[in-house]
Design a protein around this motif. Structure first.
Motif, PDB file in Angstrom:
ATOM      1  N   ALA A  17      19.008  17.908  33.512  1.00  0.00           N
ATOM      2  CA  ALA A  17      18.308  18.336  32.301  1.00  0.00           C
ATOM      3  C   ALA A  17      19.364  18.354  31.410  1.00  0.00           C
ATOM      4  CB  ALA A  17      17.823  18.616  33.012  1.00  0.00           C
ATOM      5  N   LEU A  18      20.122  19.015  31.636  1.00  0.00           N
ATOM      6  CA  LEU A  18      21.272  19.748  31.277  1.00  0.00           C
ATOM      7  C   LEU A  18      21.823  18.573  30.047  1.00  0.00           C
ATOM      8  CD1 LEU A  18      23.404  22.486  29.525  1.00  0.00           C
ATOM      9  CD2 LEU A  18      24.560  22.146  31.941  1.00  0.00           C
ATOM     10  N   ALA A  19      22.197  16.746  31.414  1.00  0.00           N
ATOM     11  CA  ALA A  19      22.589  16.081  30.619  1.00  0.00           C
ATOM     12  C   ALA A  19      22.124  15.376  29.674  1.00  0.00           C
ATOM     13  CB  ALA A  19      23.498  15.469  32.227  1.00  0.00           C
ATOM     14  N   SER A  20      21.175  15.609  29.900  1.00  0.00           N
ATOM     15  CA  SER A  20      19.906  14.411  28.882  1.00  0.00           C
ATOM     16  C   SER A  20      19.389  15.566  28.031  1.00  0.00           C
ATOM     17  CB  SER A  20      18.865  14.374  29.367  1.00  0.00           C
ATOM     18  OG  SER A  20      18.737  13.650  30.485  1.00  0.00           O
ATOM     19  N   LEU A  21      20.110  16.652  27.825  1.00  0.00           N
ATOM     20  CA  LEU A  21      19.891  17.137  26.821  1.00  0.00           C
ATOM     21  C   LEU A  21      20.994  17.385  25.459  1.00  0.00           C
ATOM     22  CD1 LEU A  21      18.656  19.729  24.852  1.00  0.00           C
ATOM     23  CD2 LEU A  21      19.550  22.051  26.196  1.00  0.00           C
ATOM     24  N   THR A  22      21.760  17.485  26.355  1.00  0.00           N
ATOM     25  CA  THR A  22      23.676  17.020  25.889  1.00  0.00           C
ATOM     26  C   THR A  22      23.478  15.983  25.238  1.00  0.00           C
ATOM     27  OG1 THR A  22      24.168  19.077  27.383  1.00  0.00           O
ATOM     28  CG2 THR A  22      25.523  17.909  26.046  1.00  0.00           C
ATOM     29  N   LEU A  29      23.136  16.216  16.083  1.00  0.00           N
ATOM     30  CA  LEU A  29      24.032  17.173  14.963  1.00  0.00           C
ATOM     31  C   LEU A  29      25.104  15.558  14.816  1.00  0.00           C
ATOM     32  CD1 LEU A  29      25.303  19.542  18.071  1.00  0.00           C
ATOM     33  CD2 LEU A  29      24.297  19.882  15.475  1.00  0.00           C
ATOM     34  N   ALA A  30      24.810  14.383  15.413  1.00  0.00           N
ATOM     35  CA  ALA A  30      25.779  13.628  14.996  1.00  0.00           C
ATOM     36  C   ALA A  30      24.640  12.504  13.769  1.00  0.00           C
ATOM     37  CB  ALA A  30      25.845  12.338  15.790  1.00  0.00           C
ATOM     38  N   ARG A  31      23.435  12.472  13.584  1.00  0.00           N
ATOM     39  CA  ARG A  31      22.641  12.895  12.851  1.00  0.00           C
ATOM     40  C   ARG A  31      21.693  10.663  12.517  1.00  0.00           C
ATOM     41  NH1 ARG A  31      22.984  15.530   6.686  1.00  0.00           N
ATOM     42  NH2 ARG A  31      23.245  17.660   7.930  1.00  0.00           N
ATOM     43  N   LEU A  32      22.556  10.544  14.619  1.00  0.00           N
ATOM     44  CA  LEU A  32      22.305   9.591  14.597  1.00  0.00           C
ATOM     45  C   LEU A  32      20.560   9.411  14.997  1.00  0.00           C
ATOM     46  CD1 LEU A  32      25.352   8.595  16.344  1.00  0.00           C
ATOM     47  CD2 LEU A  32      24.692   7.155  14.346  1.00  0.00           C
TER      48      LEU A  32
END
Length: 88
Positions: A17-22, A29-32
């Motif tokens: 879950a942490l990896a997916s959230l990251t 954040l990169a606006r992709l």
């Protein structure tokens, strides 16, 4: 008493879950990825599904290796090498 190494394995779903959230946060954040639910939900599902698939494949590989090297594992456990808690 269980080995600390085995206890660490139980937290795997939190790591997924942490990896997916990251990953999703980095995409935002990169606006992709637009900040819309219609975009975030499918991408989060795809990323989480990929993490689950990778975990499943790694678990199968781990199980196969344990079966293939059963003698080595039993020998290490007999010498108390399998658990750090037994080394004092």
């Amino acid at each position: 008493m269980a080995c600390p190494e085995l206890i660490k394995l139980l937290g795997l779903s939190r790591r997924q879950a942490l990896a997916s959230l990251t990953v999703v946060a980095a995409l935002l954040l990169a606006r992709l990825l637009p900040l819309l639910g219609i975009a975030i939900i499918p991408i989060a599902g795809i990323v989480t599904g990929g993490a689950m698939t990778a975990t499943s494949l790694a678990g199968r590989r781990f199980n196969d290796e344990l079966r293939a090297r059963r003698g080595e594992v039993e020998g290490a456990l007999a010498l108390a090498r399998g658990c750090q808690a037994t080394k004092r």
